[in-house]
Design a protein around this motif. Structure first.
Motif, short mmCIF file in Angstrom:
data_model
loop_
_atom_site.label_atom_id
_atom_site.label_comp_id
_atom_site.label_asym_id
_atom_site.label_seq_id
_atom_site.Cartn_x
_atom_site.Cartn_y
_atom_site.Cartn_z
N PHE A 757 38.43 -46.79 22.60
CA PHE A 757 37.46 -47.87 22.73
C PHE A 757 38.07 -48.98 23.58
O PHE A 757 39.12 -49.51 23.22
CB PHE A 757 37.08 -48.45 21.37
CG PHE A 757 36.30 -47.53 20.48
CD1 PHE A 757 34.95 -47.33 20.67
CD2 PHE A 757 36.92 -46.89 19.41
CE1 PHE A 757 34.23 -46.50 19.84
CE2 PHE A 757 36.22 -46.05 18.58
CZ PHE A 757 34.86 -45.85 18.78
N PRO A 758 37.46 -49.35 24.71
CA PRO A 758 38.00 -50.47 25.48
C PRO A 758 38.14 -51.71 24.60
O PRO A 758 37.22 -52.09 23.87
CB PRO A 758 36.95 -50.68 26.57
CG PRO A 758 36.33 -49.34 26.75
CD PRO A 758 36.30 -48.73 25.37
N GLY A 759 39.32 -52.30 24.66
CA GLY A 759 39.58 -53.50 23.87
C GLY A 759 40.39 -53.26 22.62
O GLY A 759 40.85 -54.20 21.98
N LEU A 760 40.60 -51.98 22.26
CA LEU A 760 41.39 -51.65 21.08
C LEU A 760 42.55 -50.77 21.49
O LEU A 760 42.56 -50.18 22.57
CB LEU A 760 40.53 -50.95 20.03
CG LEU A 760 39.34 -51.75 19.49
CD1 LEU A 760 38.54 -50.91 18.50
CD2 LEU A 760 39.79 -53.05 18.83
N ASP A 761 43.54 -50.67 20.61
CA ASP A 761 44.69 -49.81 20.89
C ASP A 761 44.96 -48.92 19.69
O ASP A 761 44.17 -48.85 18.74
CB ASP A 761 45.93 -50.65 21.26
CG ASP A 761 46.32 -51.64 20.17
OD1 ASP A 761 46.05 -51.36 18.98
OD2 ASP A 761 46.92 -52.67 20.49
N ALA A 762 46.08 -48.22 19.74
CA ALA A 762 46.38 -47.20 18.73
C ALA A 762 46.72 -47.78 17.37
O ALA A 762 46.90 -47.03 16.42
CB ALA A 762 47.52 -46.32 19.22
N THR A 763 46.84 -49.10 17.25
CA THR A 763 47.12 -49.70 15.94
C THR A 763 45.85 -49.77 15.08
O THR A 763 45.94 -50.02 13.88
CB THR A 763 47.70 -51.11 16.09
OG1 THR A 763 46.74 -51.98 16.71
CG2 THR A 763 48.97 -51.09 16.92
N TRP A 764 44.68 -49.58 15.69
CA TRP A 764 43.41 -49.66 14.97
C TRP A 764 42.89 -48.26 14.63
O TRP A 764 43.07 -47.32 15.39
CB TRP A 764 42.35 -50.34 15.83
CG TRP A 764 42.62 -51.77 16.20
CD1 TRP A 764 43.27 -52.22 17.32
CD2 TRP A 764 42.22 -52.94 15.48
NE1 TRP A 764 43.30 -53.59 17.35
CE2 TRP A 764 42.67 -54.06 16.22
CE3 TRP A 764 41.53 -53.16 14.29
CZ2 TRP A 764 42.44 -55.37 15.81
CZ3 TRP A 764 41.31 -54.46 13.87
CH2 TRP A 764 41.75 -55.55 14.62
N VAL A 765 42.21 -48.16 13.48
CA VAL A 765 41.46 -46.96 13.15
C VAL A 765 40.11 -47.39 12.57
O VAL A 765 39.98 -48.48 12.00
CB VAL A 765 42.19 -46.05 12.12
CG1 VAL A 765 43.48 -45.53 12.70
CG2 VAL A 765 42.43 -46.79 10.80
N ARG A 766 39.12 -46.53 12.71
CA ARG A 766 37.82 -46.77 12.09
C ARG A 766 37.69 -45.83 10.91
O ARG A 766 37.95 -44.62 11.04
CB ARG A 766 36.69 -46.52 13.09
CG ARG A 766 35.31 -46.96 12.58
CD ARG A 766 34.22 -46.38 13.47
NE ARG A 766 34.15 -44.92 13.33
CZ ARG A 766 33.54 -44.12 14.20
NH1 ARG A 766 32.97 -44.62 15.27
NH2 ARG A 766 33.52 -42.81 14.01
N ILE A 767 37.30 -46.38 9.79
CA ILE A 767 37.20 -45.61 8.55
C ILE A 767 35.75 -45.59 8.09
O ILE A 767 35.17 -46.64 7.79
CB ILE A 767 38.09 -46.21 7.44
CG1 ILE A 767 39.54 -46.38 7.93
CG2 ILE A 767 38.02 -45.37 6.19
CD1 ILE A 767 40.41 -47.17 6.98
N ALA A 768 35.15 -44.42 8.06
CA ALA A 768 33.79 -44.29 7.52
C ALA A 768 33.83 -44.49 6.00
O ALA A 768 34.74 -43.99 5.33
CB ALA A 768 33.22 -42.93 7.87
N VAL A 769 32.87 -45.22 5.46
CA VAL A 769 32.88 -45.44 4.02
C VAL A 769 32.40 -44.17 3.32
O VAL A 769 31.51 -43.46 3.79
CB VAL A 769 32.00 -46.66 3.61
CG1 VAL A 769 32.54 -47.92 4.28
CG2 VAL A 769 30.54 -46.45 3.96
N ARG A 770 33.04 -43.91 2.20
CA ARG A 770 32.79 -42.69 1.44
C ARG A 770 32.74 -43.02 -0.06
O ARG A 770 33.14 -44.10 -0.49
CB ARG A 770 33.92 -41.68 1.71
CG ARG A 770 33.98 -41.15 3.15
CD ARG A 770 32.79 -40.26 3.47
NE ARG A 770 32.92 -39.58 4.75
CZ ARG A 770 32.23 -39.90 5.84
NH1 ARG A 770 31.37 -40.91 5.81
NH2 ARG A 770 32.38 -39.22 6.97
#
Length: 787
Positions: A757-770
């Motif tokens: 994603f432009p603007g983010l780097d490998a330190t970020w993750v997206r977590i779907a709620v479960r």
């Protein structure tokens, strides 16, 4: 190879005697006579060469043995003189006093050192305003100090009267060194200065007029014929002109664009740097951060040299479109080199003004000037260097940068670490002359050739696997309603006929309080993005990132050059409509944004609208938020389009059901581009089935369940001190740190990587709620990794 190059070095007993006045005046006067003149500067100075280039009409050249090595001085001189075939005379301006060089050495990189290396006669400029006969003793002492340096003439500066000048001339007569000219004390050629010396020529509208006055002054008071005669006394040079093409190679034939900051705020840069980049197959294109609102088309590399961003800080900050474009480019991994002023500009603040914000740092003026030669070592592999590489360089600045946290330094200097660097960024106060270290240019050029941008085609579904718990795909984690399954199965009975979208269009229009002409069913949101991308020949499409990359990829596929506006994590990824370039004719934004989860206020989104502009709002996840707040789906505004999707909330990614809402003229234009029967019968059945009152009740129930799961996940992450973005979307953006994405996979958990994603780097993750029972397994794995 033997080269006959008339040349002369303009030197002085000390700084302040008028070397620049005489050297630039000589260049301008000789050029005015029709001679082809090349200008050169001893040392690392950037400002004087700007005047040289203006006076000669040729690129200026620096000659510094410490920065490039003594063996390259004559080749660089010859290169600047066009191999001596295109130039009638070379004028080399000295630095400081004649024998003053690097401290702690025997005059290394001094004017005398360069004069000896190039076997050039010296014309000494002497300010005689405070003495008379004593100056003869000074000249005689300088003339006898080093037999390798020949003082061939003197120009007396700031003579108080003819009688005063005659006294000095008479005293000099026994030395045998001729006086080539006498300049009066009150010559009208003053050039303004500030904290780093003279104001660069590029910053002064009157620079051309100043050069004309200098040329007239020298023409009137200096014997130009005698100066030329002295220059012709220089012996032939036996060497080969420096060739950038012999130092580097092109990694491909693509010709990627390197955007070089210029204009009044960024005037520092060595000519050879850009010659090396061109020789390495790059197209060097300048841009002005004060006036340009976007980077050059096709930018695949950025070079921010030194200059005076602190002087122009407020004006630079006002150009928010460009700062956003730079911030987005750096975040997207565009290979970027920033030196000195370029480093300050990339900070969040420059004094009291806003900077680009690409670095978690602030720049401010300091009470002391940092000045001097440096030896530097690369502490780790980065964009320009490999661990252990050593270079020589020069510092010259009054600003200081303070980082808010630990960073990987660009260089290790004797006084400590300097700057910040990584695989795609090298930002340092150290000025390096790449002619002395062509491998730096090669590595940068290689990275530019290799840059392809973030993988805009990457999707979370490729991260899920048969043996992984899926927190990567934003699909509702529950069974589909029986009534939806029944509708999908029943639709197969109609598969023998071509799809008819009229019924779906009508029910979707009714759901959102619109007319049928304001609705277009599509094969998922992806088809909607493709249709909008092909809707017009967009002059300047802007995608607001970080967001789902599908619209950006569709615009690229349609042949458009896309500008990126980057929302910032330190601002909560808020949208600022005023940062969108005024001439943007298409703006794409997600709401809630994927992957940040930020829900932008409807009124903020409406501020993006203006005559002649289309605004596309992607509301793919809005039905997963209770009450669908801030929706624009029922609004009627010229130029407004809203895309919706049934994929995520109803767990039917394979059915590809979505639709466009909005401006009926735009909807009609999109419909004309749509492939006939692109929307399948099952997708149309899903649209009808998910638009009735029963579906509305179920949708709200699911949304409330997702909100509860999201709150539980947020609380657990907060308890562990994991930074995340709070929002109502059915996913969370968390900053877990480098390597955690891969570590979670090793522990059986799939989350969405975010460096695509432009603007983010490998330190970020997206977590779907479960559901809680699944979330507990994620948290358990995270505890093992982070402890």
């Amino acid at each position: 190879m033997v080269h006959s190059l008339p040349r002369v070095v303009v030197a002085a007993p000390a700084s302040g005697h008028g070397k620049t006045t005489v050297a630039v005046g000589l260049m301008a006067a000789l050029a005015a006579r029709g001679l082809r003149v090349s200008g050169h500067k001893v040392g690392p100075d950037y400002i004087d060469p700007g005047y040289h280039a203006l006076a000669t009409g040729r690129p200026a050249r620096n000659l510094d043995p410490y920065l490039v090595g003594a063996d390259r001085i004559v080749p660089l001189l010859l290169q600047g003189a066009g191999g001596a075939d295109l130039v009638n005379i070379a004028v080399i301006e000295g630095v400081m006093g004649l024998f003053d060089g690097r401290l702690g050495s025997d005059g290394e990189a001094s004017t005398a050192h360069v004069a000896a290396l190039t076997a050039s006669p010296v014309v000494l400029v002497v300010d005689i305003s405070h003495a008379s006969r004593t100056h003869a003793a000074v000249v005689a002492g300088l003339a006898g100090f080093d037999p390798a340096v020949r003082i061939a003439g003197v120009v007396l500066n700031k003579a108080g009267s003819a009688r005063h000048a005659d006294e000095v001339i008479a005293a000099l007569r026994p030395t045998g060194i001729p006086v080539l000219g006498v300049l009066p004390r009150h010559a009208d050629v003053e050039t303004p200065s500030r904290h780093l010396g003279l104001v660069p020529a590029a910053e002064r509208d009157e620079s051309g007029a100043v050069l004309q006055r200098l040329a007239r002054l020298i023409e009137q008071h200096v014997d130009l014929d005698a100066v030329v005669a002295v220059a012709r006394q220089a012996p032939d040079l036996v060497d080969t002109a420096w060739d950038p093409g012999a130092e580097v190679r092109a990694a491909s034939s693509a010709g990627p664009v390197v955007a070089v900051a210029g204009g009044r705020a960024f005037t520092f840069g060595y000519t050879e740097t850009f010659e090396l980049l061109r020789a390495a197959g790059c197209e060097v294109t300048s841009f002005d951060p004060l006036t340009d609102t976007c980077l050059p088309a096709g930018t695949a590399g950025i070079y921010l040299g030194g200059g005076f961003p602190e002087v122009y800080a407020a004006e630079l900050a006002a150009n928010t479109a460009l700062t956003s474009a730079l911030r987005a480019a750096v975040a997207a991994g565009v290979p970027t080199v920033a030196e000195c002023g370029g480093v300050a500009y990339l900070c969040r603040t420059v004094g009291d003004a806003a900077g680009v914000g690409a670095l978690a740092a602030d720049a401010a003026m300091s009470p002391r000037l940092t000045l001097g030669y440096r030896t530097a070592t690369a502490p780790a592999d980065n964009l320009l260097a490999r661990a252990g590489d050593q270079v020589t360089g020069h510092e010259f600045h009054r600003t200081q940068v303070t980082f808010t946290g630990p960073v990987e330094a660009a260089w290790q200097l004797p006084g400590g670490p300097d700057g910040v660097a990584g695989p795609s960024l090298h930002a340092s106060y150290l000025h390096t002359h790449w002619a002395g270290y062509p491998r730096l240019a090669q590595r940068f050029a290689d990275a530019v050739h290799a840059y392809t941008g973030p993988d805009l085609q990457h999707h979370g579904d490729v991260e899920a696997g048969p043996h992984l718990l899926d927190f990567a795909v934003n699909i509702y984690a529950g069974p589909r309603p029986d009534w939806l399954d029944a509708a999908l199965h029943a639709s197969l009975d109609d598969a023998a006929s071509y799809p008819d979208s009229s019924a779906a269009r009508d029910v979707l229009a009714a759901r959102h309080g619109l007319a049928a002409a304001e609705v277009l069913p599509t094969a998922g949101a992806s088809e909607a993005f493709d249709l909008v991308a092909r809707l017009r020949k967009w002059r300047r499409p802007v995608v607001i990132h970080p967001q789902y990359t599908g619209p950006h990829a569709a615009l690229n596929a349609a042949g458009h050059t896309v500008d990126t506006l980057l929302c910032r994590p330190d601002d909560g990824f808020a949208l600022h409509p005023g940062e969108v370039p005024d001439d943007a004719d298409l703006v794409v934004v997600g709401n809630p944004t994927n992957p940040t989860g930020v829900l932008h206020p409807a009124q903020t989104l409406l501020r993006l609208l203006r005559p002649g502009r289309v605004v596309l709002v992607d509301e793919a996840f809005l039905d997963a938020i209770p009450g669908e707040p801030e929706t624009l789906s029922g609004h009627r505004h010229p130029g407004l389009l809203v895309s919706r999707s049934l994929t995520k909330h109803w767990s039917i990614p394979g059915v590809r059901a979505g639709y466009l809402l909005g401006d009926p003229d735009l909807i009609a234009a999109a419909a004309r581009l749509q492939i006939p029967w692109s929307v399948s019968t099952p997708a149309l059945a899903a649209m009808v089935s998910c638009s009735d009152e029963r579906a509305s009740t179920e949708s709200d129930c699911r949304a409330r369940q997702l909100a509860l799961w999201s709150t539980e996940l947020s609380d657990e992450l907060a308890a562990r001190g994991v930074p995340f973005v709070a929002g109502p979307a059915p996913y969370l953006l968390a900053r877990v740190g480098d390597g955690v994405h891969a570590a979670l996979r090793e522990n059986g958990i799939a989350v969405r990587r975010c460096d695509t994603f432009p603007g983010l780097d490998a330190t970020w993750v997206r977590i779907a709620v479960r559901p809680p029972e699944l979330t507990a397994q994620l948290l358990s794995a995270l505890d093992r990794i982070l402890r």
